[in-house]
Scaffold this motif. Sequence first.
Motif, PDB file in Angstrom:
ATOM      1  N   SER A 199       0.834  -1.202   0.000  1.00 30.93           N
ATOM      2  CA  SER A 199       0.000   0.000   0.000  1.00 30.93           C
ATOM      3  C   SER A 199       0.872   1.256   0.000  1.00 30.93           C
ATOM      4  O   SER A 199       0.593   2.226  -0.721  1.00 30.93           O
ATOM      5  N   LYS A 200       1.919   1.236   0.774  1.00 34.22           N
ATOM      6  CA  LYS A 200       2.860   2.360   0.842  1.00 34.22           C
ATOM      7  C   LYS A 200       3.508   2.608  -0.522  1.00 34.22           C
ATOM      8  O   LYS A 200       3.634   3.754  -0.964  1.00 34.22           O
ATOM      9  N   VAL A 201       3.892   1.531  -1.202  1.00 28.56           N
ATOM     10  CA  VAL A 201       4.522   1.662  -2.525  1.00 28.56           C
ATOM     11  C   VAL A 201       3.516   2.226  -3.528  1.00 28.56           C
ATOM     12  O   VAL A 201       3.845   3.117  -4.316  1.00 28.56           O
ATOM     13  N   LYS A 202       2.270   1.735  -3.499  1.00 26.13           N
ATOM     14  CA  LYS A 202       1.241   2.250  -4.413  1.00 26.13           C
ATOM     15  C   LYS A 202       1.022   3.746  -4.192  1.00 26.13           C
ATOM     16  O   LYS A 202       0.933   4.514  -5.148  1.00 26.13           O
ATOM     17  N   THR A 203       0.941   4.148  -2.922  1.00 29.88           N
ATOM     18  CA  THR A 203       0.763   5.563  -2.597  1.00 29.88           C
ATOM     19  C   THR A 203       1.949   6.370  -3.098  1.00 29.88           C
ATOM     20  O   THR A 203       1.778   7.464  -3.658  1.00 29.88           O
ATOM     21  N   PHE A 204       3.143   5.835  -2.922  1.00 32.07           N
ATOM     22  CA  PHE A 204       4.346   6.523  -3.381  1.00 32.07           C
ATOM     23  C   PHE A 204       4.336   6.690  -4.897  1.00 32.07           C
ATOM     24  O   PHE A 204       4.678   7.756  -5.413  1.00 32.07           O
ATOM     25  N   VAL A 205       3.952   5.648  -5.614  1.00 32.54           N
ATOM     26  CA  VAL A 205       3.922   5.711  -7.084  1.00 32.54           C
ATOM     27  C   VAL A 205       2.904   6.753  -7.552  1.00 32.54           C
ATOM     28  O   VAL A 205       3.181   7.533  -8.474  1.00 32.54           O
ATOM     29  N   LYS A 206       1.744   6.796  -6.910  1.00 29.17           N
ATOM     30  CA  LYS A 206       0.739   7.816  -7.259  1.00 29.17           C
ATOM     31  C   LYS A 206       1.304   9.215  -7.044  1.00 29.17           C
ATOM     32  O   LYS A 206       1.160  10.095  -7.903  1.00 29.17           O
ATOM     33  N   LYS A 207       1.932   9.421  -5.907  1.00 23.38           N
ATOM     34  CA  LYS A 207       2.522  10.730  -5.597  1.00 23.38           C
ATOM     35  C   LYS A 207       3.610  11.082  -6.614  1.00 23.38           C
ATOM     36  O   LYS A 207       3.664  12.198  -7.123  1.00 23.38           O
ATOM     37  N   HIS A 208       4.447  10.110  -6.931  1.00 22.99           N
ATOM     38  CA  HIS A 208       5.522  10.322  -7.908  1.00 22.99           C
ATOM     39  C   HIS A 208       4.930  10.690  -9.270  1.00 22.99           C
ATOM     40  O   HIS A 208       5.443  11.584  -9.954  1.00 22.99           O
ATOM     41  N   GLY A 209       3.856  10.004  -9.646  1.00 23.48           N
ATOM     42  CA  GLY A 209       3.205  10.286 -10.926  1.00 23.48           C
ATOM     43  C   GLY A 209       2.668  11.704 -10.986  1.00 23.48           C
ATOM     44  O   GLY A 209       2.842  12.407 -11.990  1.00 23.48           O
ATOM     45  N   LYS A 210       2.022  12.143  -9.923  1.00 26.37           N
ATOM     46  CA  LYS A 210       1.482  13.503  -9.885  1.00 26.37           C
ATOM     47  C   LYS A 210       2.594  14.543  -9.922  1.00 26.37           C
ATOM     48  O   LYS A 210       2.511  15.523 -10.660  1.00 26.37           O
ATOM     49  N   GLU A 211       3.626  14.317  -9.103  1.00 27.07           N
ATOM     50  CA  GLU A 211       4.726  15.284  -9.022  1.00 27.07           C
ATOM     51  C   GLU A 211       5.513  15.397 -10.323  1.00 27.07           C
ATOM     52  O   GLU A 211       6.109  16.432 -10.608  1.00 27.07           O
ATOM     53  N   ASN A 212       5.522  14.339 -11.124  1.00 26.91           N
ATOM     54  CA  ASN A 212       6.302  14.320 -12.360  1.00 26.91           C
ATOM     55  C   ASN A 212       5.426  14.377 -13.611  1.00 26.91           C
ATOM     56  O   ASN A 212       5.883  14.057 -14.711  1.00 26.91           O
ATOM     57  N   ASN A 213       4.172  14.771 -13.421  1.00 26.08           N
ATOM     58  CA  ASN A 213       3.234  15.003 -14.522  1.00 26.08           C
ATOM     59  C   ASN A 213       3.013  13.805 -15.442  1.00 26.08           C
ATOM     60  O   ASN A 213       2.887  13.957 -16.653  1.00 26.08           O
ATOM     61  N   TYR A 214       2.955  12.615 -14.846  1.00 30.08           N
ATOM     62  CA  TYR A 214       2.616  11.444 -15.643  1.00 30.08           C
ATOM     63  C   TYR A 214       1.109  11.376 -15.803  1.00 30.08           C
ATOM     64  O   TYR A 214       0.357  11.674 -14.880  1.00 30.08           O
ATOM     65  N   THR A 215       0.675  10.999 -16.993  1.00 28.49           N
ATOM     66  CA  THR A 215      -0.739  10.764 -17.221  1.00 28.49           C
ATOM     67  C   THR A 215      -1.095   9.382 -16.690  1.00 28.49           C
ATOM     68  O   THR A 215      -2.134   9.202 -16.062  1.00 28.49           O
ATOM     69  N   TYR A 216      -0.204   8.422 -16.951  1.00 31.57           N
ATOM     70  CA  TYR A 216      -0.393   7.046 -16.490  1.00 31.57           C
ATOM     71  C   TYR A 216       0.944   6.471 -16.051  1.00 31.57           C
ATOM     72  O   TYR A 216       1.974   6.728 -16.665  1.00 31.57           O
ATOM     73  N   ILE A 217       0.879   5.670 -14.996  1.00 31.09           N
ATOM     74  CA  ILE A 217       1.994   4.786 -14.649  1.00 31.09           C
ATOM     75  C   ILE A 217       1.373   3.398 -14.551  1.00 31.09           C
ATOM     76  O   ILE A 217       0.540   3.141 -13.682  1.00 31.09           O
ATOM     77  N   LEU A 218       1.756   2.547 -15.462  1.00 28.39           N
ATOM     78  CA  LEU A 218       1.209   1.203 -15.526  1.00 28.39           C
ATOM     79  C   LEU A 218       2.094   0.256 -14.723  1.00 28.39           C
ATOM     80  O   LEU A 218       3.268   0.527 -14.500  1.00 28.39           O
ATOM     81  N   GLY A 219       1.526  -0.853 -14.303  1.00 26.38           N
ATOM     82  CA  GLY A 219       2.281  -1.843 -13.555  1.00 26.38           C
ATOM     83  C   GLY A 219       2.319  -3.165 -14.277  1.00 26.38           C
ATOM     84  O   GLY A 219       1.365  -3.539 -14.962  1.00 26.38           O
ATOM     85  N   THR A 220       3.426  -3.852 -14.130  1.00 30.23           N
ATOM     86  CA  THR A 220       3.563  -5.167 -14.725  1.00 30.23           C
ATOM     87  C   THR A 220       4.324  -6.066 -13.761  1.00 30.23           C
ATOM     88  O   THR A 220       5.034  -5.580 -12.887  1.00 30.23           O
ATOM     89  N   SER A 221       4.142  -7.349 -13.926  1.00 28.13           N
ATOM     90  CA  SER A 221       4.903  -8.344 -13.161  1.00 28.13           C
ATOM     91  C   SER A 221       4.790  -9.665 -13.907  1.00 28.13           C
ATOM     92  O   SER A 221       4.012  -9.793 -14.847  1.00 28.13           O
ATOM     93  N   ASP A 222       5.565 -10.634 -13.473  1.00 28.86           N
ATOM     94  CA  ASP A 222       5.485 -11.943 -14.122  1.00 28.86           C
ATOM     95  C   ASP A 222       4.121 -12.586 -13.887  1.00 28.86           C
ATOM     96  O   ASP A 222       3.586 -13.251 -14.749  1.00 28.86           O
ATOM     97  N   ALA A 223       3.549 -12.360 -12.722  1.00 31.23           N
ATOM     98  CA  ALA A 223       2.271 -12.978 -12.368  1.00 31.23           C
ATOM     99  C   ALA A 223       1.095 -12.343 -13.102  1.00 31.23           C
ATOM    100  O   ALA A 223       0.175 -13.030 -13.534  1.00 31.23           O
ATOM    101  N   ALA A 224       1.105 -11.015 -13.227  1.00 32.88           N
ATOM    102  CA  ALA A 224      -0.007 -10.308 -13.859  1.00 32.88           C
ATOM    103  C   ALA A 224       0.566  -9.182 -14.706  1.00 32.88           C
ATOM    104  O   ALA A 224       0.908  -8.124 -14.199  1.00 32.88           O
ATOM    105  N   SER A 225       0.656  -9.440 -15.972  1.00 30.38           N
ATOM    106  CA  SER A 225       1.285  -8.479 -16.858  1.00 30.38           C
ATOM    107  C   SER A 225       0.272  -7.519 -17.446  1.00 30.38           C
ATOM    108  O   SER A 225      -0.515  -7.880 -18.309  1.00 30.38           O
ATOM    109  N   GLY A 226       0.293  -6.273 -16.969  1.00 25.67           N
ATOM    110  CA  GLY A 226      -0.571  -5.237 -17.513  1.00 25.67           C
ATOM    111  C   GLY A 226       0.089  -4.542 -18.692  1.00 25.67           C
ATOM    112  O   GLY A 226      -0.556  -3.844 -19.453  1.00 25.67           O
TER     113      GLY A 226
END
Length: 171
Positions: free
Chosen positions: A119-146
Amino acid sequence: MKKIIFGILTLVMVVSCKQEKIAYIDNSYVINEYQEKKDIESKYKSKIEAYNKKRDSIGKALQLDYQAFQLKSQSMTESDAQSEYNALMQKQQMLQQQFQMEEQQISKDSQTEIDSLISKVKTFVKKHGKENNYTYILGTSDAASGVMYGKEENNISETILKTLNESYKKD
């Protein structure tokens, strides 16, 4: 008429030139390499090792009690031997229940900390996205590849991990 067409073309060009800033992260990599997660795993590895030593020690003591009972039971009446045997079995059953409860508690505590970390990492990624003007930050992994494909320059996993670890060191 030409001005209207020119205006529409200009508007279409302006809209099409506006590029959205999109990146992706490898969730598994970021979580597994995050120092806080490594520290949590180390903490619970120590707890599990201590628990296993305790369980083994108590198990050996119970085994010695049982061996002593076997020797002693030869000179006991059948009803006394049965009574002592039942007491040993009851003691073993209680210890097994206690061990099971301890295992479940360790597992529950560990999972709670890992869930909190995610949860902390997700919150951090959202904050990072807003601060760096990302429209989207997508996530991927071996288990669930988005993200089935992404240019490596759009992979911000290292940036996220580095910033997370720096932030963790400060805390």
